[in-house]
Design an enzyme around this catalytic site. Structure first.
Site, PDB file in Angstrom:
ATOM      1  N   GLY A 109       0.780  -1.227   0.000  1.00  0.00           N
ATOM      2  CA  GLY A 109       0.000   0.000   0.000  1.00  0.00           C
ATOM      3  C   GLY A 109       0.805   1.266   0.000  1.00  0.00           C
ATOM      4  O   GLY A 109       0.244   2.346   0.017  1.00  0.00           O
ATOM      5  N   CYS A 110       2.120   1.179   0.009  1.00  0.00           N
ATOM      6  CA  CYS A 110       2.941   2.376   0.156  1.00  0.00           C
ATOM      7  C   CYS A 110       4.009   2.404  -0.912  1.00  0.00           C
ATOM      8  O   CYS A 110       4.828   1.503  -1.007  1.00  0.00           O
ATOM      9  CB  CYS A 110       3.581   2.409   1.537  1.00  0.00           C
ATOM     10  SG  CYS A 110       4.672   3.805   1.788  1.00  0.00           S
ATOM     11  N   GLY A 111       4.032   3.467  -1.711  1.00  0.00           N
ATOM     12  CA  GLY A 111       5.039   3.560  -2.740  1.00  0.00           C
ATOM     13  C   GLY A 111       6.224   4.415  -2.355  1.00  0.00           C
ATOM     14  O   GLY A 111       7.122   4.616  -3.143  1.00  0.00           O
ATOM     15  N   CYS A 113       7.774   4.209   0.994  1.00  0.00           N
ATOM     16  CA  CYS A 113       8.422   3.751   2.215  1.00  0.00           C
ATOM     17  C   CYS A 113       9.935   3.645   2.017  1.00  0.00           C
ATOM     18  O   CYS A 113      10.405   3.034   1.075  1.00  0.00           O
ATOM     19  CB  CYS A 113       7.868   2.397   2.633  1.00  0.00           C
ATOM     20  SG  CYS A 113       6.123   2.456   3.070  1.00  0.00           S
TER      21      CYS A 113
END
Length: 270
Positions: A109-111, A113
């Site tokens: 869900g995180c591009g 991090c």
């Protein structure tokens, strides 16, 4: 070792009056390491399909290469615990890797991090070209066509999709992944390999329009980005600055135009 895109697993399904044992198809996700010149830049949790597209698309949207010709042969190495995508760069492009250095792991869900600095999170974006004029019916047709180009979602109901729509031609290419950023990267790679010009059409995605989705669209050179969900406020600001027409909440025949509405002919005042 070929990994399957989905697996059939048992599930206990509860209804208003009963409990049943069924089998459900679930998408797979695996750690995929993007390795440049022997050094790992990122590990993304991704669907194990279209990985050559993913390697090229990630390299393009992160500014590591400017074209497919700058990326050599892509080696896909499967391990028990994940997959390596091994790529080799010339010295000048290897410097771009240092500029986009990420931490070892980035969840689905995180591009962003693990990015080393705030400057990299809000990097400068290229301005897109004029693009093609779309009509309201094209927005509706694009989202409907993408729904018909998602076989893994039809099977599992648990993945995102990104497609490239051209008026009169429909969806020319679509890619799916458990991660929305990954789906767009896979599409970027496929468009490059298939020699589709992103400036003559629109990107269509099934996710919200976060800031990084807009950043990737700008790096792809797409003047129109359409989504069935809404954008973030930062996504709108970035799209405005990059010259991208941002269309959100495109479903059930309606949509919102957040930026650069001149590219969409709604039949009303622009």
């Amino acid at each position: 070792m070929q990994r399957r895109a989905s697996h059939i697993l048992p599930v206990h399904t509860s209804g208003p009056t009963d409990l049943r044992d069924l089998d459900r198809a679930l998408p797979d996700e695996v750690p995929v390491a993007l390795v440049y010149n022997g050094s790992t830049l990122a590990v993304m949790m991704a669907s194990p399909g279209d990985l050559s597209d993913f390697a090229l698309g990630f390299s393009l949207t992160e500014g590591i290469v400017r074209s497919a010709q700058e990326l050599g042969e892509i080696e896909i190495i499967a391990h028990d615990k994940g997959i390596e995508l091994r790529m080799w760069l010339a010295a000048d492009r290897a410097e771009a890797v240092a500029d986009r250095r990420r931490a070892i792991a980035g969840p689905v869900g995180c591009g962003l991090c693990g990015i080393d600095s705030l400057d990299q999170a809000l990097r400068s974006l290229p301005s897109v070209g004029v693009g093609t004029l779309l009509r309201s019916r094209d927005i509706v047709a694009a989202t409907e066509a993408l729904r018909n180009a998602q076989p893994l979602h039809d099977e599992t109901r648990a993945v995102h999709a990104a497609g490239f729509y051209r008026p009169g031609d429909g969806i020319l290419c679509a890619r799916e992944d458990v991660g929305r950023h990954n789906a767009l990267d896979k599409l970027a790679g496929a468009l490059s390999l298939q020699n589709h010009d992103p400036s003559y059409g629109a990107l269509v995605v099934t996710s919200r329009l976060s800031s990084e989705m807009v950043q990737k669209a700008a790096m792809i050179g797409a003047p129109v980005l359409i989504a069935v969900s809404a954008p973030t406020a930062l996504g709108v600001r970035l799209a405005e600055d990059a010259g991208i027409t941002l269309v959100g909440r495109a479903r059930n025949g309606r949509f919102d135009i957040f930026t650069h509405a001149q590219r969409i002919d709604t039949g009303g005042p622009q």
